[in-house]
Design a protein around this motif. Structure first.
Motif, PDB file in Angstrom:
ATOM      1  N   THR A 188       0.870  -1.224   0.118  1.00 24.51           N
ATOM      2  CA  THR A 188      -0.066   0.109   0.105  1.00 24.51           C
ATOM      3  C   THR A 188       0.714   1.331   0.066  1.00 24.51           C
ATOM      4  O   THR A 188       0.425   2.202  -0.200  1.00 24.51           O
ATOM      5  N   ARG A 189       2.125   0.996   0.275  1.00 29.28           N
ATOM      6  CA  ARG A 189       2.966   2.462   0.266  1.00 29.28           C
ATOM      7  C   ARG A 189       4.053   2.369  -0.644  1.00 29.28           C
ATOM      8  O   ARG A 189       4.732   3.431  -0.996  1.00 29.28           O
ATOM      9  N   GLY A 190       4.484   1.034  -0.890  1.00 29.31           N
ATOM     10  CA  GLY A 190       5.562   1.213  -1.984  1.00 29.31           C
ATOM     11  C   GLY A 190       7.218   1.281  -1.464  1.00 29.31           C
ATOM     12  O   GLY A 190       7.098   1.476  -0.092  1.00 29.31           O
ATOM     13  N   PRO A 191       8.133   1.061  -2.388  1.00 28.25           N
ATOM     14  CA  PRO A 191       9.326   1.328  -1.774  1.00 28.25           C
ATOM     15  C   PRO A 191       9.681   2.780  -1.654  1.00 28.25           C
ATOM     16  O   PRO A 191       9.230   3.680  -2.319  1.00 28.25           O
ATOM     17  N   SER A 192      10.491   2.871  -0.677  1.00 30.18           N
ATOM     18  CA  SER A 192      10.921   4.241  -0.349  1.00 30.18           C
ATOM     19  C   SER A 192      12.629   4.234  -0.047  1.00 30.18           C
ATOM     20  O   SER A 192      12.937   3.095   0.497  1.00 30.18           O
ATOM     21  N   ILE A 193      13.040   5.244  -0.392  1.00 26.09           N
ATOM     22  CA  ILE A 193      14.683   5.391   0.138  1.00 26.09           C
ATOM     23  C   ILE A 193      14.843   6.529   1.225  1.00 26.09           C
ATOM     24  O   ILE A 193      14.592   7.689   0.831  1.00 26.09           O
ATOM     25  N   ALA A 194      15.663   6.237   2.232  1.00 23.57           N
ATOM     26  CA  ALA A 194      15.881   7.332   3.292  1.00 23.57           C
ATOM     27  C   ALA A 194      16.753   8.119   2.582  1.00 23.57           C
ATOM     28  O   ALA A 194      17.619   8.106   2.150  1.00 23.57           O
ATOM     29  N   PHE A 212      12.007   9.320   0.176  1.00 28.96           N
ATOM     30  CA  PHE A 212      11.437   9.604  -0.999  1.00 28.96           C
ATOM     31  C   PHE A 212      10.762   8.410  -1.669  1.00 28.96           C
ATOM     32  O   PHE A 212      11.180   7.315  -1.630  1.00 28.96           O
ATOM     33  N   ARG A 213       9.814   8.547  -2.431  1.00 26.27           N
ATOM     34  CA  ARG A 213       8.989   7.373  -3.129  1.00 26.27           C
ATOM     35  C   ARG A 213       9.850   7.107  -4.339  1.00 26.27           C
ATOM     36  O   ARG A 213      10.463   7.735  -5.139  1.00 26.27           O
ATOM     37  N   ALA A 214      10.065   5.511  -4.317  1.00 31.06           N
ATOM     38  CA  ALA A 214      10.982   4.969  -5.541  1.00 31.06           C
ATOM     39  C   ALA A 214      10.095   4.028  -6.286  1.00 31.06           C
ATOM     40  O   ALA A 214       9.284   3.355  -5.612  1.00 31.06           O
ATOM     41  N   HIS A 215      10.328   3.951  -7.437  1.00 33.38           N
ATOM     42  CA  HIS A 215       9.634   2.906  -8.343  1.00 33.38           C
ATOM     43  C   HIS A 215      10.612   1.676  -8.368  1.00 33.38           C
ATOM     44  O   HIS A 215      11.658   1.679  -8.031  1.00 33.38           O
ATOM     45  N   PHE A 216       9.575   0.577  -9.025  1.00 39.05           N
ATOM     46  CA  PHE A 216      10.460  -0.733  -8.749  1.00 39.05           C
ATOM     47  C   PHE A 216      10.341  -1.426 -10.106  1.00 39.05           C
ATOM     48  O   PHE A 216      10.306  -2.771 -10.246  1.00 39.05           O
ATOM     49  N   TRP A 217      10.582  -0.700 -11.404  1.00 36.95           N
ATOM     50  CA  TRP A 217      10.693  -1.317 -12.621  1.00 36.95           C
ATOM     51  C   TRP A 217      11.983  -0.833 -13.563  1.00 36.95           C
ATOM     52  O   TRP A 217      12.026  -1.473 -14.566  1.00 36.95           O
ATOM     53  N   ALA A 218      12.892  -0.054 -12.926  1.00 35.18           N
ATOM     54  CA  ALA A 218      13.929   0.188 -13.605  1.00 35.18           C
ATOM     55  C   ALA A 218      14.882  -1.162 -13.918  1.00 35.18           C
ATOM     56  O   ALA A 218      15.041  -1.742 -13.032  1.00 35.18           O
ATOM     57  N   THR A 219      15.080  -1.341 -15.073  1.00 36.15           N
ATOM     58  CA  THR A 219      16.098  -2.471 -15.421  1.00 36.15           C
ATOM     59  C   THR A 219      17.505  -2.529 -14.859  1.00 36.15           C
ATOM     60  O   THR A 219      17.812  -3.508 -14.342  1.00 36.15           O
ATOM     61  N   ASN A 220      18.044  -1.420 -14.889  1.00 40.04           N
ATOM     62  CA  ASN A 220      19.402  -1.248 -14.357  1.00 40.04           C
ATOM     63  C   ASN A 220      19.621  -0.041 -13.577  1.00 40.04           C
ATOM     64  O   ASN A 220      20.549   0.700 -14.041  1.00 40.04           O
ATOM     65  N   PRO A 221      19.053   0.326 -12.658  1.00 39.67           N
ATOM     66  CA  PRO A 221      19.176   1.442 -11.997  1.00 39.67           C
ATOM     67  C   PRO A 221      20.367   1.631 -11.114  1.00 39.67           C
ATOM     68  O   PRO A 221      20.768   0.748 -10.793  1.00 39.67           O
ATOM     69  N   GLY A 225      18.313   9.089  -9.000  1.00 36.15           N
ATOM     70  CA  GLY A 225      17.446   9.852 -10.108  1.00 36.15           C
ATOM     71  C   GLY A 225      16.674   8.894 -11.084  1.00 36.15           C
ATOM     72  O   GLY A 225      15.814   9.284 -11.686  1.00 36.15           O
ATOM     73  N   ASP A 226      17.472   7.590 -10.915  1.00 38.07           N
ATOM     74  CA  ASP A 226      16.782   6.476 -11.909  1.00 38.07           C
ATOM     75  C   ASP A 226      15.695   5.868 -11.274  1.00 38.07           C
ATOM     76  O   ASP A 226      14.890   5.310 -12.079  1.00 38.07           O
ATOM     77  N   VAL A 227      15.127   6.020  -9.961  1.00 35.56           N
ATOM     78  CA  VAL A 227      14.098   5.546  -9.433  1.00 35.56           C
ATOM     79  C   VAL A 227      13.191   6.344  -8.597  1.00 35.56           C
ATOM     80  O   VAL A 227      12.275   5.812  -8.277  1.00 35.56           O
ATOM     81  N   VAL A 228      13.482   7.725  -8.630  1.00 34.67           N
ATOM     82  CA  VAL A 228      12.494   8.571  -7.951  1.00 34.67           C
ATOM     83  C   VAL A 228      11.138   8.567  -8.712  1.00 34.67           C
ATOM     84  O   VAL A 228      11.290   8.649  -9.737  1.00 34.67           O
ATOM     85  N   ALA A 242      24.685   7.570  -6.028  1.00 36.35           N
ATOM     86  CA  ALA A 242      24.733   6.143  -6.371  1.00 36.35           C
ATOM     87  C   ALA A 242      23.816   5.081  -5.391  1.00 36.35           C
ATOM     88  O   ALA A 242      23.692   5.475  -4.518  1.00 36.35           O
ATOM     89  N   LEU A 243      22.940   4.583  -6.064  1.00 34.89           N
ATOM     90  CA  LEU A 243      22.168   3.407  -5.422  1.00 34.89           C
ATOM     91  C   LEU A 243      23.099   2.440  -4.658  1.00 34.89           C
ATOM     92  O   LEU A 243      23.968   1.922  -5.229  1.00 34.89           O
ATOM     93  N   SER A 244      22.854   2.229  -3.596  1.00 33.89           N
ATOM     94  CA  SER A 244      23.740   1.087  -2.956  1.00 33.89           C
ATOM     95  C   SER A 244      23.121  -0.276  -3.268  1.00 33.89           C
ATOM     96  O   SER A 244      22.118  -0.202  -3.718  1.00 33.89           O
TER      97      SER A 244
END
Length: 324
Positions: A188-194, A212-221, A225-228, A242-244
């Motif tokens: 109901t809230r989806g992924p987020s990143i602190a 911030f709210r992040a999406h879950f369909w990027a192929t190679n984030p 900024g690739d997932v916001v 960089a995404l960890s």
């Protein structure tokens, strides 16, 4: 017999606009229920809070669902209402499952105000919220309010045959770290990143957030900024952070080979567009005078942006006050 489905994004109390959208799609009120001769509606949750016609929005959707004219999934605002109004278990150090903090009070304030003179109707509405499933699988497509997580949906299926919650699940869902909490939070809230310590977003919806709210369909984030996935920009130069590996793992991934998926929750802006050809987000900030958006699905396995239908939300919803 139904020949198609009309999926409707987060209504958030814009009940008059909902009536206008249904009528634009050729639904007509008969016997107090909006009906279409060949199609059914599917609501993506978050009927309540913020808007000026909350009771009307709930009445329209509920009557349609109960008459077999629509389906619905639970949103995070329905879950919030249930937790906010449910007493904490005996022996707890708090009074309510969702404590009545200023932030939590603000989220539900408009709903409580509009039901203030209708306490019986509010109690009945809360009971109905408990019957709303957290996800739907219909034919070759899927519906969830925020995020499809196969592992957590499998865990939910193991606990319930219909995807709905009971009081025991509701209590557990407010205990951080529990399985029920992870299911509710993700679906109901989806992924987020602190955000980094000391950094906050002063959001367009009036709240201050440390994530911030992040999406879950990027192929190679690779970068934040690739997932916001929200209208608010990230502060400073955090787009290029960089995404960890841990962040990437927690985002999950819904690939292009998966069935068509419909979500709400993420309050997009502008002209409705598809993030991928198998995912449609239908939350276009209706309550912020954006658009109430639907997608008219006829079984296609690759979505088509020309199938979006919407109504701009006026600043004063005063055209309708009840279902005919």
């Amino acid at each position: 017999m139904s020949q198609g489905f009309d999926l409707i994004g987060d209504v958030h109390g814009c009940g008059a606009t909902l009536a206008a959208l249904l009528e634009k799609m050729d639904y007509r009120p008969r016997g107090g229920v909006y009906r279409h001769p060949t199609r059914k509606a599917i609501y993506l949750g978050d009927l309540i809070d913020r808007g000026p016609r909350i009771r009307l929005a709930v009445q329209i959707a509920r009557r349609m669902v109960e008459e077999g004219e629509a389906y619905i999934v639970m949103g995070n605002h329905e879950h919030h209402a249930l937790a906010y109004t449910h007493p904490a278990p005996a022996g707890s150090d708090k009074r309510w499952l969702r404590e009545h903090t200023p932030r939590h009070n603000r989220i539900i304030a408009d709903t409580l105000h509009q039901y203030r003179d209708h306490p019986g109707e509010w109690e009945d509405t809360l009971a109905w919220f408990k019957t709303l499933p957290l996800y739907l699988e219909i034919d070759d497509f899927r519906v969830v309010h925020a995020c499809w997580d196969a592992a957590l949906i499998a865990a939910l299926k193991a606990r319930t045959a219909n995807g709905c919650i009971d009081d025991r699940f509701l209590v557990e869902s407010t205990e951080p770290g529990s399985e029920a909490y992870r299911i509710i939070d993700r679906l109901t809230r989806g992924p987020s990143i602190a955000l980094p310590d000391g950094v906050a977003i002063h959001s367009g919806d009036g709240f201050t957030r440390q994530s911030f709210r992040a999406h879950f369909w990027a192929t190679n984030p690779r970068q934040w900024g690739d997932v916001v996935f929200q209208p608010d920009n990230l502060p400073g130069h955090l787009d290029s952070r960089a995404l960890s590996e841990d962040e990437r793992a927690r985002l999950g991934h819904y690939g292009p080979e998966e069935p068509v998926l419909f979500i709400g929750h993420y309050w997009c802006e502008g002209i409705p567009a598809l993030p991928t050809d198998n995912i449609a987000c239908l939350d276009y900030s209706a309550v912020k005078y954006g658009r109430l958006v639907a997608y008219r699905h006829d079984g296609e396995r690759r979505l088509d942006a020309d199938r979006f239908v919407w109504v701009d939300v006026p600043r004063e919803e005063n055209r309708r006050t009840s279902v005919g």
